[in-house]
Each structure stands twice: as structure tokens, then as C-alpha cells.
Design an enzyme around this catalytic site. Structure first.
Site, mmCIF file in Angstrom:
data_model
loop_
_atom_site.group_PDB
_atom_site.id
_atom_site.type_symbol
_atom_site.label_atom_id
_atom_site.label_comp_id
_atom_site.label_asym_id
_atom_site.label_seq_id
_atom_site.Cartn_x
_atom_site.Cartn_y
_atom_site.Cartn_z
ATOM 1 N N GLU A 182 58.008 30.022 50.686
ATOM 2 C CA GLU A 182 59.410 29.260 49.853
ATOM 3 C C GLU A 182 59.454 27.805 48.956
ATOM 4 O O GLU A 182 58.264 27.390 49.231
ATOM 5 C CB GLU A 182 60.439 29.087 51.086
ATOM 6 C CG GLU A 182 60.950 30.367 51.734
ATOM 7 C CD GLU A 182 62.345 29.825 53.099
ATOM 8 O OE1 GLU A 182 62.835 31.059 53.435
ATOM 9 O OE2 GLU A 182 62.867 28.606 52.750
ATOM 10 N N LYS A 220 59.086 23.985 48.024
ATOM 11 C CA LYS A 220 59.822 23.114 49.452
ATOM 12 C C LYS A 220 60.571 21.827 48.781
ATOM 13 O O LYS A 220 59.778 20.957 47.890
ATOM 14 C CB LYS A 220 58.264 22.506 50.357
ATOM 15 C CG LYS A 220 58.351 21.906 51.185
ATOM 16 C CD LYS A 220 57.388 21.266 51.916
ATOM 17 C CE LYS A 220 57.233 19.796 53.043
ATOM 18 N NZ LYS A 220 58.800 19.351 52.459
ATOM 19 N N ARG A 257 66.575 17.045 54.857
ATOM 20 C CA ARG A 257 66.964 18.385 55.949
ATOM 21 C C ARG A 257 68.364 17.836 55.872
ATOM 22 O O ARG A 257 68.788 16.840 56.982
ATOM 23 C CB ARG A 257 66.263 18.787 56.768
ATOM 24 C CG ARG A 257 65.948 19.976 57.713
ATOM 25 C CD ARG A 257 65.580 20.851 57.409
ATOM 26 N NE ARG A 257 65.595 22.116 58.280
ATOM 27 C CZ ARG A 257 64.591 22.233 58.789
ATOM 28 N NH1 ARG A 257 63.242 21.684 58.885
ATOM 29 N NH2 ARG A 257 65.040 23.699 59.908
ATOM 30 N N ARG A 274 67.512 16.462 60.584
ATOM 31 C CA ARG A 274 67.239 16.583 61.307
ATOM 32 C C ARG A 274 67.311 15.501 63.325
ATOM 33 O O ARG A 274 66.384 16.326 63.862
ATOM 34 C CB ARG A 274 65.753 16.775 60.740
ATOM 35 C CG ARG A 274 65.177 15.779 60.387
ATOM 36 C CD ARG A 274 64.003 16.056 59.809
ATOM 37 N NE ARG A 274 63.460 16.550 60.707
ATOM 38 C CZ ARG A 274 62.463 17.351 60.015
ATOM 39 N NH1 ARG A 274 61.938 17.301 58.866
ATOM 40 N NH2 ARG A 274 61.118 17.640 60.410
ATOM 41 N N GLU A 300 68.417 22.427 52.350
ATOM 42 C CA GLU A 300 67.568 20.661 52.144
ATOM 43 C C GLU A 300 68.689 20.366 51.154
ATOM 44 O O GLU A 300 69.322 21.127 49.781
ATOM 45 C CB GLU A 300 66.189 20.668 51.478
ATOM 46 C CG GLU A 300 65.433 19.622 51.309
ATOM 47 C CD GLU A 300 64.654 19.329 52.635
ATOM 48 O OE1 GLU A 300 63.533 18.237 52.666
ATOM 49 O OE2 GLU A 300 64.722 19.739 53.653
ATOM 50 N N PHE A 359 68.336 27.435 53.442
ATOM 51 C CA PHE A 359 67.252 28.501 53.051
ATOM 52 C C PHE A 359 67.539 29.401 54.411
ATOM 53 O O PHE A 359 66.205 29.871 55.170
ATOM 54 C CB PHE A 359 66.130 28.210 53.478
ATOM 55 C CG PHE A 359 65.931 26.314 54.148
ATOM 56 C CD1 PHE A 359 65.621 26.806 55.226
ATOM 57 C CD2 PHE A 359 65.857 25.638 53.547
ATOM 58 C CE1 PHE A 359 65.535 25.952 56.036
ATOM 59 C CE2 PHE A 359 65.527 24.277 54.391
ATOM 60 C CZ PHE A 359 65.543 24.709 55.876
ATOM 61 N N LYS A 416 53.892 24.858 56.523
ATOM 62 C CA LYS A 416 54.003 24.103 55.182
ATOM 63 C C LYS A 416 52.461 23.674 54.445
ATOM 64 O O LYS A 416 51.691 24.036 55.371
ATOM 65 C CB LYS A 416 54.576 22.300 54.758
ATOM 66 C CG LYS A 416 54.021 21.821 56.171
ATOM 67 C CD LYS A 416 55.301 20.069 56.091
ATOM 68 C CE LYS A 416 55.263 19.074 57.577
ATOM 69 N NZ LYS A 416 55.308 18.109 57.675
#
Length: 572
Positions: free
Chosen positions: A247, A249, A254, A272, A301, A341, A422
Site C-alpha cells: 500500500e 504510505k 493516523r 494513535r 490516515e 486502509f 514500512k
């Protein structure tokens, strides 16, 4: 239980540095506490009245607490300020003045004190500041000196007992098992329902096993987010995860969205670190037009959009939405889009144990991509070259890189195993780290020369060890004047006189001022090196401040084990 009995436990905890001893003291306290008071005791132990997602705050600054102490003990404000300068701790000042007071302390239960503090915190509207000061002064004047020491610290967030939610989970295991053997079950429950006070109450009522079995997300209560590990090699990603989803980034905030339709419906947005921030996004009132279900929990996001240029803005611009009283004007200048996501809950069904691919199929059926919400694209592959191609594509389009996710992975809170990874730099890049580090500010030193005007010349940061926060670098270069001013403003509010118990640091690195472990900063560097001086065992070469991470809690900072992996993967 009388509050003075709790104060005796608080004094023991404050004097104890060993984490295992702190755990045993907490277990003993929970054993003696009644079921009906354990939730309130737990929140008081953490220096709060409720978990952060409920948004209950005192709004009593230090200057107001100085007025509280002045009123409580009929003293001159100047005298109280001078005592505070000497002591550096409002609790100690209030406690000492209480010893010489002519007021006779009354026996108050924990529930009485808690409920009184809650009423103060919830007092709003015209004249509320004056009422808060008067009520708080009245409360202090009725308590014994030891109780006063701790109650006076709570409104300003400086209870300073040196432990967090995780230590309380250890104590619950110790309470029931006599060791930490039940910690993993408790952590699983906490990850889904991160209200440690509620968990303590439930464990007292039904035991750990019943609490941990069948735990499921609750609409309106944030789930701890799933986090990504760091890897630079696509080949190693495939070796560790086999079939993966790739995906883009985004450089955003977040946000976990909780939506419920109907008469008693609501929309909540949690960061988060579990703060409720729906006020930042007035656009969310229209979310129902893009949702096909009655209730759901989404992972996303939030990214600001420049409407004139039709492009995404950077993290700092998105974060201008933190200015609560300017939100309408800011929303007009910077619109927002939620790139969704993942989905954790849908119409009463817990989806966290479904595989990534199963969750994505449900997500595609649940949302309609549009102006406010957009479902993030993904590509399934077993080929490392596909990851590299997507990485280059996303970087060329101005995004941060890619997130690589194991296709058969459940949704598991935290950085657990090789489920999400990531990638922010190409494997062939040199002279800089694979990724930035999220570090905890431990203290700061006064600057020299031109920096003296800012009151801070360099600051010390650390990363998470198994039980302690360990130093990794000092930072004093590559910072703008505005950043220095903002840093000084933030750190002044967090200053404490003594080194926090959570820190492990060599004496020669001692800063001029210590701060409580609260502020997380994103740090970039060219290289990680071995270090005999820093307690993490590592140091950063050419470290520089990227940004303040208000969206991250201390528990979400980079760990020593992650630094070790970055050290291995860097190109020397």
C-alpha cells in the site's frame, strides 16, 4: 478505603525505584481495594480521572494551582511562589503548608475524593476557573498533609510515580498468579479495550481468564493501533511474510474512526495515542453519505489537501488543525481526506481476527470512495521487485513510501511480529537511515552564546528498553529559531526537579533540566553507531529534529530492539 491509606501506598510507590517492587506494591493495593473503587484508584494512580479517550481534563495550570494553595492555607501568593521555586514541586509545597495549617483533616474515602475531583474537572462555563480554584482549595484544606501532596499534583499532571498502564497489567497478573505469567492475556485484552481502570475492575470481579476470553472492540472506545516494523530489503520482506499486500504510505495523521448511525449515533476520531479529536474534523458530520453500514471502526490516515493546487500537504500543515479555536477558518484553507486502509468492526462483528484480505473485501463493500473517504489501493504479490517498483512510484508522486502487509495477517495491536513493515527509502540509498526514529525527550541543557536567548541549547532523547527509557543521542544542531522557541515552551511545562524513575542514563550525560517522559519527537540521522556512553548501546550520527509527534504516546516510541535492527540494515 480511606484516601489517606491510598496516600500511604502512593508514598511507597514514589520512594521505590525497582519495577518488580512497584509491581508487588500495586498488587497489594489492588488486593485490599474494594471492587467498586478499583477503577477510580487505578486512574488516580496514573494521575488522571479517566483514560485519555474520554477527554476529561482539569484545565488547572500551575499558576492556578499556586492560587489554590494560597487560598487553602491562607498564605501570601508571593510566599507560595518562592516556596515553589525552592521545591520545584507543587505537591511538596502544599504538603508542607498543610503540616502547619490550623485546619483539622477529615477522613475521606477514595470515592469521595475522586468524585470531588471529577466535579471540578467537569465544571465549565463562565466563572469556571474561579470556581475550580475555590473548590480545589476547599478539598486540600480538608485533607491530611500526605494526601495533599499527591492530590495537589494530579491537576497539573505531575504525580510522577514512575510507571504506566503496562506496569498495572503486570500487577494484575501478580495479584492473581503471583508472577507475570498472565501478562500476555492481559495485554491482548488491553490492546482491544485500552481502559486499564476498567480492566482492573473486571479482573477483580471475574478474574483474568474470563476477561481475556471473547474480548471485542466497542464502538466509541479506541483500539490500540497496529504498527509497522522497519525493514529496507524487499527480499527479506518476502522471506519473512511470503504473500504480501503493498500500500502507499501517506504523510498524515493516523486516525481511527468510530461511526454509529441512528438516533443515538455519533462519529469519533481517535489519534494513535487514543485522544478523541473529532473536533478537528467538522467534515466528518457528512460521513454517513459514504458508509453502507450502521456502525463500524475504520483505520485511516488523515491528510490535508491544498484545494488550489489539488495536492496533498505535509504533516505539519495537516497538524494546524490542532488549533481548536481556529478550526473553522483552518478547515476552509486546508480540507481533509481520510485514506482508509482497514476495518476492525462492522455492524456488531469483530473483524480483528479476520485475515488482511478478508478485511479488505469487507471494507470495499462497506465504503464508497468520495470527497471525504477514499479506500486505499493495494497490490498483492510474492515478488520483491513489485515492492521496489511501487516504492519508486510512490516516492515519485510525493508520498513517503510503502507499507507492506502480510496477506494472511490478523489485526494485532502494536509492532508484533512481521505483519506490517514500512519502507521509506530505497534499498540502494546510502548515507542516511532507513527510517526516522520516534524518540522520547528526557531533558535539556541551556544554550551558550546566541542560543542562550532560547533557554535551550540541546536536548537529550531516548528510546524504549524492556523496562527503562534509555538514552541514544543529544540534539542541538539543525534546529530553526522557531523550533528552539517551541521546544523551550513545551519542555518548561514538563520540567521536574529529579531524574524520573523511568530513565536509565550515564551520569556524564545528565542534562541541566529533567522533563517527564511525555514529549515524542521524530529524529532523522545519517547513521547509527555503537556507543559505550548511551545506555541504549547506540548513538546517532548527525541527528536532527524532524517534527514533534503529538499523535504518538511514549509507549509508541522506537524501541532498542528496533534500533538494533536499523543498525544491522544500514549501509556502512
Amino acid at each position: 478505603m480511606d484516601f489517606r491509606n491510598l496516600a500511604n501506598f502512593l508514598e511507597k510507590l514514589e520512594k521505590t525505584r525497582s519495577r518488580i517492587e512497584i509491581t508487588k506494591i500495586l498488587a497489594s493495593l489492588f488486593k485490599k481495594a474494594e471492587k467498586g473503587e478499583t477503577e477510580k484508584i487505578t486512574n488516580l494512580l496514573l494521575g488522571q480521572l479517566a483514560p485519555g479517550y474520554k477527554g476529561i481534563v482539569f484545565n488547572l495550570a500551575e499558576r492556578m494551582m499556586l492560587q489554590v494553595i494560597t487560598q487553602a492555607y491562607k498564605k501570601d501568593l508571593k510566599e507560595v511562589k518562592n516556596l515553589y521555586k525552592e521545591e520545584g514541586d507543587l505537591g511538596n509545597v502544599a504538603g508542607e503548608l498543610a503540616k502547619g495549617s490550623s485546619f483539622k483533616a477529615k477522613r475521606k474515602s477514595i470515592i469521595e475524593v475522586y468524585d470531588f475531583l471529577l466535579a471540578i474537572a467537569q465544571d465549565e462555563g463562565e466563572g469556571s476557573q474561579e470556581r475550580k480554584i475555590e473548590k480545589m482549595a476547599r478539598l486540600l484544606s480538608t485533607l491530611d498533609p500526605l494526601s495533599v501532596r499527591y492530590v495537589a499534583r494530579i491537576p497539573v499532571g505531575k504525580l510522577r510515580l514512575g510507571f504506566s498502564d503496562k506496569t498495572i497489567l503486570d500487577a494484575l497478573s501478580w495479584l492473581e498468579k503471583g508472577d507475570k505469567s498472565a501478562k500476555s492475556d492481559l495485554e491482548k485484552a488491553y490492546n482491544v479495550l485500552p481502559d486499564v481502570g476498567l480492566l482492573v475492575r473486571k479482573v477483580k470481579e471475574v478474574g483474568i481468564r474470563k476477561v481475556s476470553i471473547g474480548i471485542a472492540p466497542v464502538i466509541g472506545v479506541p483500539v490500540l493501533p497496529m504498527l509497522a516494523q522497519r525493514l529496507k530489503s524487499p527480499i527479506e520482506m518476502i522471506e519473512k511474510m511470503d504473500k504480501v499486500a503493498v500500500e502507499p504510505k501517506f504523510d498524515g495523521l493516523r486516525i481511527q474512526l468510530h461511526y454509529k448511525s441512528g438516533k443515538n449515533g455519533f462519529i469519533k476520531a481517535f489519534t494513535r495515542n487514543l485522544n478523541e479529536t473529532s473536533w478537528m474534523f467538522p467534515e466528518l458530520e457528512s460521513i454517513g453519505s459514504q458508509v453502507k453500514t450502521k456502525e463500524l471502526i475504520l483505520d485511516s490516515e488523515a491528510v490535508g489537501v491544498d484545494e488550489k493546487r489539488k495536492s496533498l500537504v505535509n504533516f505539519q500543515t495537516t497538524m494546524t488543525r490542532r488549533r481548536k479555536y481556529e478550526i473553522e477558518d483552518i478547515a476552509k484553507k486546508v480540507s481533509i481526506k481520510f485514506y482508509v486502509f482497514d476495518i476492525l468492526h462492522c455492524d456488531g462483528k469483530n473483524l480483528m481476527n479476520f485475515s488482511y484480505l478478508e478485511r479488505r473485501k469487507i471494507l470495499d463493500k462497506t465504503l464508497v470512495s468520495g470527497k471525504l473517504l477514499e479506500v486505499v489501493d493495494y497490490k498483492i504479490t510474492k515478488d520483491s521487485k513489485v515492492i521496489e517498483e511501487m516504492m519508486r512510484k510512490e516516492l515519485s508522486e510525493g508520498l513517503e513510501g510503502v507499507i507492506v502487509k502480510r496477506a494472511n495477517s490478523r489485526y494485532v495491536a502494536g509492532r508484533t511480529g512481521w505483519r506490517w513493515v514500512k519502507m521509506k527509502e530505497e534499498e540502494t540509498s546510502y548515507a542516511k537511515l532507513v527510517d526516522t526514529l520516534d524518540c522520547i525527550v528526557m531533558g535539556y541543557s541551556v544554550g551558550k552564546g546566541r542560543r542562550a536567548q532560547f533557554g535551550v541549547g540541546q536536548f537529550l532523547v531516548g528510546v524504549l528498553g524492556i523496562e527503562k527509557i534509555k538514552s541514544i543521542t543529544k540534539i542541538g544542531t539543525g534546529i530553526t529559531d522557531d523550533k528552539f522557541r517551541e521546544l523551550k515552551k513545551r519542555l518548561t511545562k514538563l520540567e521536574v526537579k529529579e531524574q524520573p524513575k523511568e530513565y536509565e542514563i550515564n551520569k556524564d550525560l545528565k542534562p541541566d533540566y529533567w522533563v517527564t517522559p511525555s514529549l515524542v519527537v521524530e529524529i532523522a540521522a545519517d547513521e547509527i553507531t555503537k556507543s559505550p556512553k548511551h545506555t541504549s548501546g547506540y548513538a546517532l550520527r548527525f541527528p536532527r529534529l524532524v517534527k514533534f509527534r503529538e499523535d504518538k504516546s511514549v509507549d509508541q516510541a522506537t524501541t532498542v530492539s528496533e534500533v538494533e535492527r536499523l543498525f544491522k540494515f544500514q549501509k556502512l
